[in-house]
Design an enzyme around this catalytic site. Structure first.
Site, mmCIF file in Angstrom:
data_model
loop_
_atom_site.group_PDB
_atom_site.id
_atom_site.type_symbol
_atom_site.label_atom_id
_atom_site.label_comp_id
_atom_site.label_asym_id
_atom_site.label_seq_id
_atom_site.Cartn_x
_atom_site.Cartn_y
_atom_site.Cartn_z
ATOM 1 C CB CYS A 164 -0.902 0.013 1.231
ATOM 2 S SG CYS A 164 -2.147 1.330 1.164
ATOM 3 C CE1 TYR A 186 -0.180 -4.412 14.751
ATOM 4 C CE2 TYR A 186 -2.574 -4.473 14.984
ATOM 5 C CZ TYR A 186 -1.445 -4.121 14.265
ATOM 6 O OH TYR A 186 -1.589 -3.483 13.053
ATOM 7 N NE ARG A 220 -6.131 5.246 8.658
ATOM 8 C CZ ARG A 220 -7.354 5.517 8.282
ATOM 9 N NH1 ARG A 220 -7.926 6.650 8.651
ATOM 10 N NH2 ARG A 220 -8.021 4.684 7.516
ATOM 11 N NE ARG A 276 -6.262 5.039 4.751
ATOM 12 C CZ ARG A 276 -5.277 5.939 4.624
ATOM 13 N NH1 ARG A 276 -5.303 6.821 3.645
ATOM 14 N NH2 ARG A 276 -4.275 5.957 5.479
ATOM 15 C CE LYS A 297 -7.473 -1.128 4.884
ATOM 16 N NZ LYS A 297 -6.041 -0.919 4.696
ATOM 17 C CE LYS A 313 -6.696 -3.387 8.220
ATOM 18 N NZ LYS A 313 -5.812 -2.662 7.376
#
Ligand code: PBG
Length: 325
Positions: A120, A314, A205, A217, A195, A249
């Protein structure tokens, strides 16, 4: 036959019985751990917006990758920061980008660990959008070339898979064609197929310094209110274009999408527990409002139960330690 002959609680009497009756098992084998590569040397810098996460320079990232692999986690997903941003995001396809250098370092040190690179432009463009901007709008077709070049640079560095997260139409096909022409026919494509334009990407971000400088977006990422049919169509198209693994996502707010995709497609399905989902749990646990370990495992179990084969999270290291340690 009803109560008192039927007693559902018999299946819950002991830990062993619950274990036997459980249909959902979360294992380190399911995990993909995201890592952030930055330029420079000797850097392992905590990311302020994301607890327990760091920016690593290429020379420091391999030791982390080694630890990840030793915990039984099969894959990492690499994001990168550039030295310089420009309108086209040109550092994204530099063979000396932080990501390419990190891929080479990891492959040298832990060749068995799968390295997936996020594809991306948003961290590389000076306006922070995921593609090339023309007349105030992200231009789909011009962006495709750039994404394909980025994937090719990652392939040359030794990455095992490319994960396009930009949501341009036709990018999977373009990346597949570019990789095949360069003889990288074995490189896989993990597509961020469904997404959503989500508020839950906030902490990421900050970490990737990829906030859009103007607008948002919503012109390319999916509308959270769109019907599930639109997500199925996105997945279907990416598969037709050659995606090997497809993703939904964020994960937890979109379990219905994961579940529908599971029923419909016989391909490996990934759920991405994004930065905001992760930090909600971290903060609530930090405030003493809920148990960190229990809510971590419950959320991962729910994503798996909904239909994900692969959990991008994560929490991967922490959960792997808890499950297998
Ligand atoms: C890049 C990208 C984003 C995430 C993964 N790839 C941010 C975005 O789309 O704005 C989010 C990951 C996370 O929140 O953990 N397009």
């Amino acid at each position: 036959m009803g109560f008192p002959e039927t007693r559902m609680r018999r299946l819950r009497v002991s830990a062993a019985m619950r274990r036997l009756a459980a249909g959902t098992r979360v294992s380190a084998d399911d995990f993909v751990y995201p890592l952030f590569a930055c330029p420079g040397e000797g850097i392992k810098e905590p990311i302020g917006s994301m607890e327990g996460c760091f920016h690593f320079s290429a020379d420091r990232i391999a030791e982390e990758a080694k630890l990840v692999y030793s915990l039984g986690i099969p894959a990492v997903l690499l994001f990168g920061l550039p030295i310089k941003k420009d309108a086209g995001g040109s550092e994204a396809w530099s063979e000396e980008s932080a990501v390419c250098r990190a891929v080479r370092a990891i492959k040298e040190c832990v060749p068995e660990l799968l390295v997936i690179t996020d594809i991306c432009l948003c961290a590389y463009t000076d306006h922070g959008h995921c593609g090339v901007v023309r007349d105030g709008r992200v231009d789909n077709d011009q962006t495709l070339q750039h994404l394909a070049r980025m994937a090719l640079a990652c392939a040359k560095a030794g990455a095992d898979a490319a994960a396009p997260s930009d949501m341009m139409d036709g990018r999977v096909g373009m990346i597949r064609q570019t990789l095949d022409e360069a003889d990288f026919t074995d490189m896989a494509i993990v597509s961020y197929a469904a997404k959503y334009a989500s508020a839950f990407y906030g902490p990421f971000r900050e970490a990737a310094d990829s906030r859009p400088g103007f607008g948002d977006r919503r012109g390319y990422q999916m509308d959270p209110a769109a019907g599930a049919g639109q997500a199925m169509r996105e997945i279907e198209l990416d598969l037709e274009e050659g995606a090997d693994i497809v993703m939904v996502k964020p994960a937890l707010p979109y379990l219905d999408i994961l579940s529908k995709a599971r029923q419909r497609f016989d391909v490996p399905l990934a759920g991405y527990q994004v930065s905001g989902e992760y930090m909600m749990i971290c903060h609530a646990a930090g405030a003493g409002l809920l148990s960190r370990q229990e809510s971590m495992m419950e959320s991962l179990t729910a994503i798996k139960r909904a239909g994900a084969d692969i959990l991008i999270t994560y929490f991967a290291k922490e959960a792997a330690e808890l499950i297998h340690g």
